[in-house]
Design an enzyme around this catalytic site. Structure first.
Site, short mmCIF file in Angstrom:
data_model
loop_
_atom_site.label_atom_id
_atom_site.label_comp_id
_atom_site.label_asym_id
_atom_site.label_seq_id
_atom_site.Cartn_x
_atom_site.Cartn_y
_atom_site.Cartn_z
N ARG A 102 0.90 -1.10 -0.19
CA ARG A 102 -0.08 0.11 -0.11
C ARG A 102 0.84 1.32 -0.06
NH1 ARG A 102 1.63 3.37 4.00
NH2 ARG A 102 1.41 2.49 6.20
N GLU A 201 -6.55 7.43 7.75
CA GLU A 201 -5.27 8.43 8.38
C GLU A 201 -4.80 9.27 7.38
OE1 GLU A 201 -2.09 5.94 10.60
OE2 GLU A 201 -0.70 7.54 9.70
N ARG A 205 -5.40 5.47 1.15
CA ARG A 205 -4.23 4.48 1.13
C ARG A 205 -4.95 3.69 -0.20
NH1 ARG A 205 -2.04 3.83 6.48
NH2 ARG A 205 -1.28 5.66 6.46
N CYS A 247 1.25 11.17 9.25
CA CYS A 247 2.34 10.84 10.17
C CYS A 247 3.74 10.79 9.49
CB CYS A 247 2.04 9.26 10.43
SG CYS A 247 3.27 8.51 11.64
N THR A 249 5.97 8.96 9.47
CA THR A 249 6.53 7.70 9.53
C THR A 249 6.24 7.35 7.88
OG1 THR A 249 4.52 6.35 10.22
CG2 THR A 249 6.37 6.81 11.80
N ARG A 256 4.10 0.80 2.57
CA ARG A 256 4.52 -0.44 3.14
C ARG A 256 4.05 -1.83 2.31
NH1 ARG A 256 2.77 -3.76 7.64
NH2 ARG A 256 0.54 -3.55 7.47
N ARG A 284 4.40 -6.76 12.80
CA ARG A 284 2.94 -6.45 13.23
C ARG A 284 2.02 -7.67 13.51
NH1 ARG A 284 1.07 -0.55 10.10
NH2 ARG A 284 3.14 0.38 10.17
N GLU A 289 -1.23 -2.77 12.76
CA GLU A 289 -0.60 -2.04 13.61
C GLU A 289 -1.21 -2.17 15.04
OE1 GLU A 289 -0.59 1.97 13.07
OE2 GLU A 289 1.59 2.05 13.70
#
Ligand code: ADP
Ligand code: DAR
Length: 330
Positions: A102, A201, A205, A247, A249, A256, A284, A289
């Site tokens: 993703r 988020e 995504r 974020c 990250t 990811r 994970r 997460e």
């Protein structure tokens, strides 16, 4: 928490006087970490300008997490894999249950989920849904707004690893759950190998996934879809940090790439996390997460997203999975 490690009184005083383009303040950036002291990072950006307005803080957090210094330039290589590597990168080991890759994307000139208004979120949802409903990725698909889905439909899709849940306490504190579930939804094709989360988020995504270990196939499906969507919707990005997400990250590639992999021996040892760290991989649980492993199945994915290209992310996962399987066999 990375933010408190770098935020001394002098920097806090300096940054407290600043506002982002959409009026996001330092207190807004830090709220998730302030309310959740067990955060690893503790900060979220409310819009693209935050990474410049509060750069004295974000750059230190970014260097600590990604190993990426402020003088570096991110380089994008979201290109097709070389023909000779496709077969090699499609792993057939039965212990690889599934592969999911993703990318996070936010749409240029819209505030990010931590600060977007209810009205703008609805406007953006409609804009994105229209574009997705015209998309063909292997096959046509459809956008489903969460507000029109029953709780049982949502629960089933979440249990099957397709749909997101309401944001956890970190995202709640960051403001990402405001007006939930209004303006959120999911697009997917009939086979559910291509999906897009809307206004979780990040605004998007974009997800490619399937059973088994065909990393190259999953990557190529995602690459083509992101190219098509990006032609219709300009993404928030800059040359230094790449694609900009809520974020820190999720910057650079914001990619990811993960496998669900069955590691009955390694999984029982204390060694798994350390071995993954040495391979630049993260561990994970099976529901993503902050979740737990189940039936010895772990979610293994790349840690670094910035200062690494998309092709290098894929090769990091591939090499890491090969090493984990060899270690498991040893
Ligand atoms: P993200 O990957 O978008 O940052 P999470 O880590 O929370 O978010 O994972 C989101 C969902 O994707 C979870 O339900 C998780 O189980 C699922 N998932 C992640 N990797 C895989 C995979 N390789 N195979 C199947 N499902 C996966
Ligand atoms: N718990 C937050 C999340 C950091 C990374 N995960 C994201 N962005 N979903 C923290 O600050 O540790």
């Amino acid at each position: 928490m990375l933010t408190t490690r770098f935020l001394n009184d002098q920097l806090r005083e300096t940054l407290s006087k600043r506002r982002s383009e959409n009026g996001f303040e330092l207190a807004d950036v830090l709220r998730s970490g302030t309310e959740n002291p067990d955060s690893n990072i503790g900060a979220y950006a409310g819009d693209a300008s935050c990474y410049e307005v509060f750069s004295e803080l974000f750059d230190q957090v970014i260097e600590a997490y990604h190993g990426y210094t402020p003088d570096q330039q991110h380089y994008e290589q979201f290109e097709p894999l070389a023909a000779d590597s496709v077969g090699k990168l499609n792993l057939a080991d039965p212990r690889i249950i599934s592969t999911r890759i993703r990318v996070g994307r936010n749409i240029k000139d819209y505030p990010f989920p931590p600060s977007i208004s209810h009205a703008s979120r609805l406007t953006l949802e409609a804009k994105i849904a229209t574009i997705l409903n015209q998309l063909t990725v292997d096959q046509k698909g459809r956008y489903y707004s969460l507000s029109q889905m029953s709780d049982s439909e949502q629960r089933e899709l979440t249990e099957q690893h397709y749909l997101f849940k309401k944001g956890d306490r970190f995202l709640e504190s960051a403001g990402v759950n405001r007006d939930w579930p209004s303006g959120r939804g999911i697009f997917y094709t009939a086979e559910k190998k291509f999906l897009v989360w809307v206004n979780e988020e990040d605004h998007l995504r974009i997800i490619s996934m399937q059973q088994g270990g065909a990393i190259a196939t999953v990557y190529e499906r995602l690459r083509q879809a992101v190219l098509t969507i990006g032609a219709e919707l300009p993404f928030a990005r800059n040359n230094r940090l790449g694609y900009l997400c809520s974020c820190p990250t999720n910057l650079g590639t914001a990619m990811r790439a993960s496998v669900h992999i069955k590691l009955p021996r390694l999984g029982q040892s204390e060694e798994l996390a350390n071995i993954c760290k040495s391979l630049n991989l993260s561990v994970r649980g099976i529901h993503g997460e902050h979740s737990e492993s189940k039936d010895d199945i772990w979610d293994i994915s790349n840690t670094q997203r910035l200062g690494i290209s998309e092709i290098e992310v894929i090769k990091t996962l591939f090499q890491g999975v090969k090493s984990l399987l060899q270690e498991e066999d040893r």
